[in-house]
Motif scaffolding. Structure first.
Motif, PDB file in Angstrom:
ATOM      1  N   ASP A   1     -14.448   1.604  44.583  1.00  0.00           N
ATOM      2  CA  ASP A   1     -15.834   2.004  44.331  1.00  0.00           C
ATOM      3  C   ASP A   1     -16.390   3.281  45.035  1.00  0.00           C
ATOM      4  O   ASP A   1     -17.272   3.593  45.564  1.00  0.00           O
ATOM      5  N   GLY A   2     -14.714   3.386  45.723  1.00  0.00           N
ATOM      6  CA  GLY A   2     -15.045   5.059  46.512  1.00  0.00           C
ATOM      7  C   GLY A   2     -13.768   5.253  47.450  1.00  0.00           C
ATOM      8  O   GLY A   2     -12.641   4.859  47.657  1.00  0.00           O
ATOM      9  N   PHE A   3     -13.468   6.558  47.695  1.00  0.00           N
ATOM     10  CA  PHE A   3     -12.572   7.010  47.998  1.00  0.00           C
ATOM     11  C   PHE A   3     -13.260   7.625  49.298  1.00  0.00           C
ATOM     12  O   PHE A   3     -14.130   8.467  50.366  1.00  0.00           O
ATOM     13  N   LEU A   4     -12.408   7.887  50.520  1.00  0.00           N
ATOM     14  CA  LEU A   4     -12.671   8.421  52.005  1.00  0.00           C
ATOM     15  C   LEU A   4     -12.170   9.146  52.691  1.00  0.00           C
ATOM     16  O   LEU A   4     -10.390   8.590  51.685  1.00  0.00           O
ATOM     17  N   LEU A   5     -12.173   9.926  53.313  1.00  0.00           N
ATOM     18  CA  LEU A   5     -10.944  11.203  54.060  1.00  0.00           C
ATOM     19  C   LEU A   5     -10.739  10.648  54.903  1.00  0.00           C
ATOM     20  O   LEU A   5     -11.894  10.244  56.269  1.00  0.00           O
ATOM     21  N   LYS A   6      -9.183   9.884  55.586  1.00  0.00           N
ATOM     22  CA  LYS A   6      -9.342   9.522  57.042  1.00  0.00           C
ATOM     23  C   LYS A   6      -9.822  10.822  58.009  1.00  0.00           C
ATOM     24  O   LYS A   6     -10.512  10.596  59.356  1.00  0.00           O
ATOM     25  N   ALA A   7     -10.030  11.828  57.587  1.00  0.00           N
ATOM     26  CA  ALA A   7     -10.084  13.411  58.895  1.00  0.00           C
ATOM     27  C   ALA A   7     -12.017  13.737  58.871  1.00  0.00           C
ATOM     28  O   ALA A   7     -12.168  14.394  59.618  1.00  0.00           O
TER      29      ALA A   7
ATOM     30  N   ASP B   1     -23.988  -1.514  49.439  1.00  0.00           N
ATOM     31  CA  ASP B   1     -24.830  -2.332  48.241  1.00  0.00           C
ATOM     32  C   ASP B   1     -25.427  -1.400  46.942  1.00  0.00           C
ATOM     33  O   ASP B   1     -26.046  -1.785  46.168  1.00  0.00           O
ATOM     34  N   GLY B   2     -23.719  -1.742  46.188  1.00  0.00           N
ATOM     35  CA  GLY B   2     -23.793  -1.273  45.432  1.00  0.00           C
ATOM     36  C   GLY B   2     -23.675  -0.197  44.393  1.00  0.00           C
ATOM     37  O   GLY B   2     -23.609  -0.184  43.229  1.00  0.00           O
ATOM     38  N   ALA B   3     -23.375   1.236  45.549  1.00  0.00           N
ATOM     39  CA  ALA B   3     -23.045   2.550  45.122  1.00  0.00           C
ATOM     40  C   ALA B   3     -22.005   2.456  44.961  1.00  0.00           C
ATOM     41  O   ALA B   3     -21.010   1.304  45.400  1.00  0.00           O
ATOM     42  N   ALA B   4     -21.228   3.698  44.008  1.00  0.00           N
ATOM     43  CA  ALA B   4     -19.691   4.247  44.272  1.00  0.00           C
ATOM     44  C   ALA B   4     -20.443   5.124  45.494  1.00  0.00           C
ATOM     45  O   ALA B   4     -21.156   5.847  44.952  1.00  0.00           O
ATOM     46  N   TYR B   5     -19.198   5.540  46.611  1.00  0.00           N
ATOM     47  CA  TYR B   5     -19.598   7.088  47.853  1.00  0.00           C
ATOM     48  C   TYR B   5     -17.629   7.201  47.158  1.00  0.00           C
ATOM     49  O   TYR B   5     -16.356   6.725  47.024  1.00  0.00           O
ATOM     50  N   LEU B   6     -17.396   9.035  46.638  1.00  0.00           N
ATOM     51  CA  LEU B   6     -16.829   9.529  47.220  1.00  0.00           C
ATOM     52  C   LEU B   6     -16.753  10.790  47.808  1.00  0.00           C
ATOM     53  O   LEU B   6     -18.415  12.036  47.623  1.00  0.00           O
ATOM     54  N   SER B   7     -15.709  11.244  48.589  1.00  0.00           N
ATOM     55  CA  SER B   7     -16.231  11.968  49.594  1.00  0.00           C
ATOM     56  C   SER B   7     -16.849  13.521  48.860  1.00  0.00           C
ATOM     57  O   SER B   7     -16.055  13.518  48.065  1.00  0.00           O
TER      58      SER B   7
ATOM     59  N   VAL C   1     -17.581   5.528  40.032  1.00  0.00           N
ATOM     60  CA  VAL C   1     -16.892   7.583  40.533  1.00  0.00           C
ATOM     61  C   VAL C   1     -17.098   7.893  39.571  1.00  0.00           C
ATOM     62  O   VAL C   1     -17.448   9.107  39.372  1.00  0.00           O
ATOM     63  N   GLN C   2     -16.657   7.245  38.715  1.00  0.00           N
ATOM     64  CA  GLN C   2     -15.849   8.884  37.222  1.00  0.00           C
ATOM     65  C   GLN C   2     -17.491   9.240  36.608  1.00  0.00           C
ATOM     66  O   GLN C   2     -17.641  10.274  36.148  1.00  0.00           O
ATOM     67  N   ALA C   3     -18.662   8.448  37.138  1.00  0.00           N
ATOM     68  CA  ALA C   3     -19.568   8.943  36.934  1.00  0.00           C
ATOM     69  C   ALA C   3     -20.040  10.068  37.568  1.00  0.00           C
ATOM     70  O   ALA C   3     -21.049  10.926  37.278  1.00  0.00           O
TER      71      ALA C   3
END
Length: 220
Positions: A100-106, A121-127, A201-203
């Motif tokens: 559902d998401g990708f986050l960067l440690k930095a 909240d049901g959204a996708a989150y891509l840094s 995420v792909q969308a």
């Protein structure tokens, strides 16, 4: 409503830092911590968190393997992966598992909180920085191909996709477009089907490639 998070990272110092950031939001609670992927899966089965926040590189079972197991056995648990720039090769594989998401440690700590809240909240989150690198790796034809795929959408579906690509939940999309949340869900399902992608995420990446998240006007 409290967002219950399972945090998994094999480095205690990193785990403590992420936990401290999450603790600054009174509506986010870390209910369990794991030092490897196997432990993360076991704890998720026991605690049933809302979100599993997993480091990609962990012993015994890495974040990708843990995400795959959680998707198969606990589909109600959202999965966010923590990554670094030298792990780009993992991103495509992770997307295939429907994370559902990708986050960067930095990244800025505020992005961690934003990502967790968005996914809850049901959204996708891509840094955004990961999105740019994914697109850069895909080569120049990607924006053209994405625009062609977006052409198959209706005007309303493009509006929904643009907001989805910016990380908004269904409820937030509905508020922005004056639509009922059930209507937004219907449009999102249609968008995934028309774009031939498996998850939000792909969308979102397709929306970014097509220029929708930057306010560009895709070809119609």
């Amino acid at each position: 409503m409290t967002i219950r998070v399972l945090l998994a990272d094999d480095e205690p110092l990193i785990r403590a830092g992420v936990k401290a950031i999450l603790a600054t939001d009174p509506e986010i609670e870390v209910i369990a911590e794991a030092g490897d992927g196997c432990e993360a899966v076991e704890l998720a089965r026991h605690h049933r968190p809302d979100i599993a926040l997993l480091d990609i590189r962990m012993p015994r079972l890495d974040g990708l393997g843990a995400a795959a197991e959680l998707r198969a056995s606990l589909p109600s648990v959202a999965v966010i992966l923590l990554t670094t720039f030298d792990e780009d090769d993992y991103v495509d594989a992770a997307m295939a598992h429907g994370v559902d998401g990708f986050l960067l440690k930095a990244a800025d700590p505020r992005e961690l909180l934003l990502g967790v809240r968005a996914v809850a909240d049901g959204a996708a989150y891509l840094s955004p920085r990961i999105a740019r690198k994914v697109i850069a790796r895909s080569g120049n034809p990607a924006p053209i191909a994405a625009r062609r795929r977006v052409e198959a959408l209706t005007d309303r579906e493009r509006d929904v996709l643009a907001l989805l690509g910016r990380g908004l939940s269904n409820a937030d999309i509905g508020r922005n477009l004056f639509l009922a949340e059930a209507t937004v869900k219907f449009h999102v399902s249609a968008i995934l089907r028309r774009l031939e992608v498996d998850n939000r995420v792909q969308a979102a990446i397709c929306a970014y490639e097509a220029g929708l998240t930057r306010g560009d006007s895709p070809a119609r």
